[in-house]
Design a protein around this motif. Structure first.
Motif, PDB file in Angstrom:
ATOM      1  N   TYR A   1      14.301  -6.791  -3.262  1.00  0.00           N
ATOM      2  CA  TYR A   1      13.894  -5.981  -2.109  1.00  0.00           C
ATOM      3  C   TYR A   1      14.071  -4.489  -2.401  1.00  0.00           C
ATOM      4  CZ  TYR A   1      13.207 -10.024   0.917  1.00  0.00           C
ATOM      5  OH  TYR A   1      12.725 -11.181   1.466  1.00  0.00           O
ATOM      6  N   ALA A   2      15.181  -4.120  -3.004  1.00  0.00           N
ATOM      7  CA  ALA A   2      15.419  -2.709  -3.344  1.00  0.00           C
ATOM      8  C   ALA A   2      14.371  -2.202  -4.328  1.00  0.00           C
ATOM      9  CB  ALA A   2      16.826  -2.534  -3.912  1.00  0.00           C
ATOM     10  N   LEU A   3      14.011  -3.035  -5.283  1.00  0.00           N
ATOM     11  CA  LEU A   3      13.003  -2.654  -6.260  1.00  0.00           C
ATOM     12  C   LEU A   3      11.633  -2.494  -5.613  1.00  0.00           C
ATOM     13  CD1 LEU A   3      12.206  -2.077  -9.158  1.00  0.00           C
ATOM     14  CD2 LEU A   3      11.962  -4.524  -9.507  1.00  0.00           C
ATOM     15  N   LEU A   4      11.285  -3.402  -4.708  1.00  0.00           N
ATOM     16  CA  LEU A   4      10.006  -3.288  -4.006  1.00  0.00           C
ATOM     17  C   LEU A   4       9.929  -2.007  -3.189  1.00  0.00           C
ATOM     18  CD1 LEU A   4       9.522  -7.002  -2.899  1.00  0.00           C
ATOM     19  CD2 LEU A   4       8.153  -5.761  -4.593  1.00  0.00           C
ATOM     20  N   VAL A   5      11.017  -1.637  -2.540  1.00  0.00           N
ATOM     21  CA  VAL A   5      11.060  -0.376  -1.780  1.00  0.00           C
ATOM     22  C   VAL A   5      10.851   0.802  -2.732  1.00  0.00           C
ATOM     23  CG1 VAL A   5      12.580   1.157  -0.468  1.00  0.00           C
ATOM     24  CG2 VAL A   5      12.448  -1.268   0.121  1.00  0.00           C
ATOM     25  N   ARG A   6      11.508   0.756  -3.898  1.00  0.00           N
ATOM     26  CA  ARG A   6      11.388   1.860  -4.859  1.00  0.00           C
ATOM     27  C   ARG A   6       9.970   1.983  -5.398  1.00  0.00           C
ATOM     28  NH1 ARG A   6      15.322   0.762  -8.583  1.00  0.00           N
ATOM     29  NH2 ARG A   6      13.918   0.050 -10.200  1.00  0.00           N
ATOM     30  N   ILE A   7       9.333   0.856  -5.755  1.00  0.00           N
ATOM     31  CA  ILE A   7       7.978   0.974  -6.298  1.00  0.00           C
ATOM     32  C   ILE A   7       6.983   1.391  -5.212  1.00  0.00           C
ATOM     33  CG2 ILE A   7       8.421  -0.554  -8.255  1.00  0.00           C
ATOM     34  CD1 ILE A   7       6.882  -2.746  -6.844  1.00  0.00           C
ATOM     35  N   GLU A   8       7.293   1.055  -3.960  1.00  0.00           N
ATOM     36  CA  GLU A   8       6.464   1.546  -2.854  1.00  0.00           C
ATOM     37  C   GLU A   8       6.606   3.059  -2.734  1.00  0.00           C
ATOM     38  OE1 GLU A   8       5.850   1.037   1.985  1.00  0.00           O
ATOM     39  OE2 GLU A   8       7.470  -0.057   1.001  1.00  0.00           O
ATOM     40  N   LYS A   9       7.830   3.552  -2.761  1.00  0.00           N
ATOM     41  CA  LYS A   9       8.064   5.002  -2.672  1.00  0.00           C
ATOM     42  C   LYS A   9       7.431   5.753  -3.832  1.00  0.00           C
ATOM     43  CE  LYS A   9      12.294   5.032   0.054  1.00  0.00           C
ATOM     44  NZ  LYS A   9      13.737   5.325   0.084  1.00  0.00           N
ATOM     45  N   ASN A  10       7.373   5.098  -5.005  1.00  0.00           N
ATOM     46  CA  ASN A  10       6.778   5.729  -6.179  1.00  0.00           C
ATOM     47  C   ASN A  10       5.260   5.616  -6.211  1.00  0.00           C
ATOM     48  OD1 ASN A  10       9.279   6.537  -7.114  1.00  0.00           O
ATOM     49  ND2 ASN A  10       9.545   4.760  -8.433  1.00  0.00           N
ATOM     50  N   GLY A  11       4.675   4.993  -5.176  1.00  0.00           N
ATOM     51  CA  GLY A  11       3.220   4.927  -5.052  1.00  0.00           C
ATOM     52  C   GLY A  11       2.543   3.952  -5.991  1.00  0.00           C
ATOM     53  N   LEU A  12       3.274   2.921  -6.439  1.00  0.00           N
ATOM     54  CA  LEU A  12       2.710   1.969  -7.396  1.00  0.00           C
ATOM     55  C   LEU A  12       2.071   0.751  -6.743  1.00  0.00           C
ATOM     56  CD1 LEU A  12       5.627   2.048 -10.010  1.00  0.00           C
ATOM     57  CD2 LEU A  12       3.528   3.424  -9.960  1.00  0.00           C
ATOM     58  N   VAL A  13       2.270   0.606  -5.428  1.00  0.00           N
ATOM     59  CA  VAL A  13       1.745  -0.548  -4.702  1.00  0.00           C
ATOM     60  C   VAL A  13       1.168  -0.122  -3.361  1.00  0.00           C
ATOM     61  CG1 VAL A  13       3.295  -2.258  -5.747  1.00  0.00           C
ATOM     62  CG2 VAL A  13       4.022  -1.031  -3.703  1.00  0.00           C
ATOM     63  N   GLU A  14       0.286  -0.973  -2.859  1.00  0.00           N
ATOM     64  CA  GLU A  14      -0.182  -0.860  -1.489  1.00  0.00           C
ATOM     65  C   GLU A  14       0.588  -1.902  -0.695  1.00  0.00           C
ATOM     66  OE1 GLU A  14      -2.288   1.485  -0.511  1.00  0.00           O
ATOM     67  OE2 GLU A  14      -2.525   2.159  -2.593  1.00  0.00           O
ATOM     68  N   VAL A  15       0.896  -1.575   0.549  1.00  0.00           N
ATOM     69  CA  VAL A  15       1.665  -2.496   1.385  1.00  0.00           C
ATOM     70  C   VAL A  15       0.869  -2.812   2.634  1.00  0.00           C
ATOM     71  CG1 VAL A  15       3.809  -2.833   2.660  1.00  0.00           C
ATOM     72  CG2 VAL A  15       3.830  -1.539   0.519  1.00  0.00           C
ATOM     73  N   GLU A  16       0.785  -4.103   2.929  1.00  0.00           N
ATOM     74  CA  GLU A  16       0.106  -4.552   4.139  1.00  0.00           C
ATOM     75  C   GLU A  16       1.075  -5.409   4.939  1.00  0.00           C
ATOM     76  OE1 GLU A  16      -3.706  -7.338   5.469  1.00  0.00           O
ATOM     77  OE2 GLU A  16      -3.331  -6.961   3.353  1.00  0.00           O
ATOM     78  N   LYS A  17       1.191  -5.114   6.218  1.00  0.00           N
ATOM     79  CA  LYS A  17       2.032  -5.939   7.081  1.00  0.00           C
ATOM     80  C   LYS A  17       1.202  -7.119   7.568  1.00  0.00           C
ATOM     81  CE  LYS A  17       5.451  -2.611   8.413  1.00  0.00           C
ATOM     82  NZ  LYS A  17       6.266  -2.040   9.466  1.00  0.00           N
ATOM     83  N   VAL A  18       1.703  -8.314   7.278  1.00  0.00           N
ATOM     84  CA  VAL A  18       1.005  -9.554   7.599  1.00  0.00           C
ATOM     85  C   VAL A  18       1.849 -10.340   8.588  1.00  0.00           C
ATOM     86  CG1 VAL A  18       0.120 -11.708   6.627  1.00  0.00           C
ATOM     87  CG2 VAL A  18      -0.062  -9.591   5.324  1.00  0.00           C
ATOM     88  N   PRO A  19       1.239 -10.807   9.688  1.00  0.00           N
ATOM     89  CA  PRO A  19       2.006 -11.587  10.672  1.00  0.00           C
ATOM     90  C   PRO A  19       2.697 -12.786  10.032  1.00  0.00           C
ATOM     91  CG  PRO A  19      -0.190 -11.114  11.493  1.00  0.00           C
ATOM     92  CD  PRO A  19      -0.168 -10.687  10.059  1.00  0.00           C
ATOM     93  N   SER A  20       3.872 -13.101  10.541  1.00  0.00           N
ATOM     94  CA  SER A  20       4.641 -14.237  10.050  1.00  0.00           C
ATOM     95  C   SER A  20       4.908 -15.199  11.196  1.00  0.00           C
ATOM     96  CB  SER A  20       5.972 -13.751   9.468  1.00  0.00           C
ATOM     97  OG  SER A  20       6.824 -14.836   9.188  1.00  0.00           O
ATOM     98  N   GLU A  21       4.860 -16.476  10.900  1.00  0.00           N
ATOM     99  CA  GLU A  21       5.153 -17.477  11.927  1.00  0.00           C
ATOM    100  C   GLU A  21       6.643 -17.531  12.239  1.00  0.00           C
ATOM    101  OE1 GLU A  21       3.626 -21.196  10.570  1.00  0.00           O
ATOM    102  OE2 GLU A  21       1.587 -20.444  10.380  1.00  0.00           O
TER     103      GLU A  21
END
Length: 111
Positions: free
Chosen positions: A49-69
């Motif tokens: 999770y920490a790594l995903l936050v870091r790569i998001e901050k570094n602009g390496l990924v696009e993030v989409e919020k998807v509904p969860s059941e």
């Protein structure tokens, strides 16, 4: 996992996660499960999770919020163009290092 493995993994985990995302977008828990399926069994969810936050901050990924059941929306991470470029550089670096290590391992001194 031994200390040496843990230290080596720290230096490569970002590339491993990006390579995994290059195959298919994922949310945090899914990413952890996929890594474990690939043999990285001792990686903690919190580390991922920490790594995903870091790569998001570094602009390496696009993030989409998807509904969860089962609760709040999930953040699904997908590699973007900058992430693909970064991953290509990671593979070049990995290739260079692995070739040099293989040479050292077999006692050859090639430059």
């Amino acid at each position: 996992m031994g200390k040496q493995m843990t230290e080596m993994l720290k230096g490569t985990l970002e590339g491993i996660v990006l390579a995994t995302l290059a195959v298919k977008p994922a949310y945090g828990y899914d990413m952890t499960a996929r890594l474990r399926e690939q043999g990285f069994t001792d990686i903690a969810e919190g580390t991922v999770y920490a790594l995903l936050v870091r790569i998001e901050k570094n602009g390496l990924v696009e993030v989409e919020k998807v509904p969860s059941e089962k609760g709040p929306p999930r953040k699904v991470y997908a590699l973007n163009a900058q992430g693909r470029d970064y991953l290509a550089e990671f593979w070049k670096t990995w290739s260079f290092l692995s070739q040099r290590l293989e040479t050292l391992h077999h006692g050859r001194n090639e430059a």
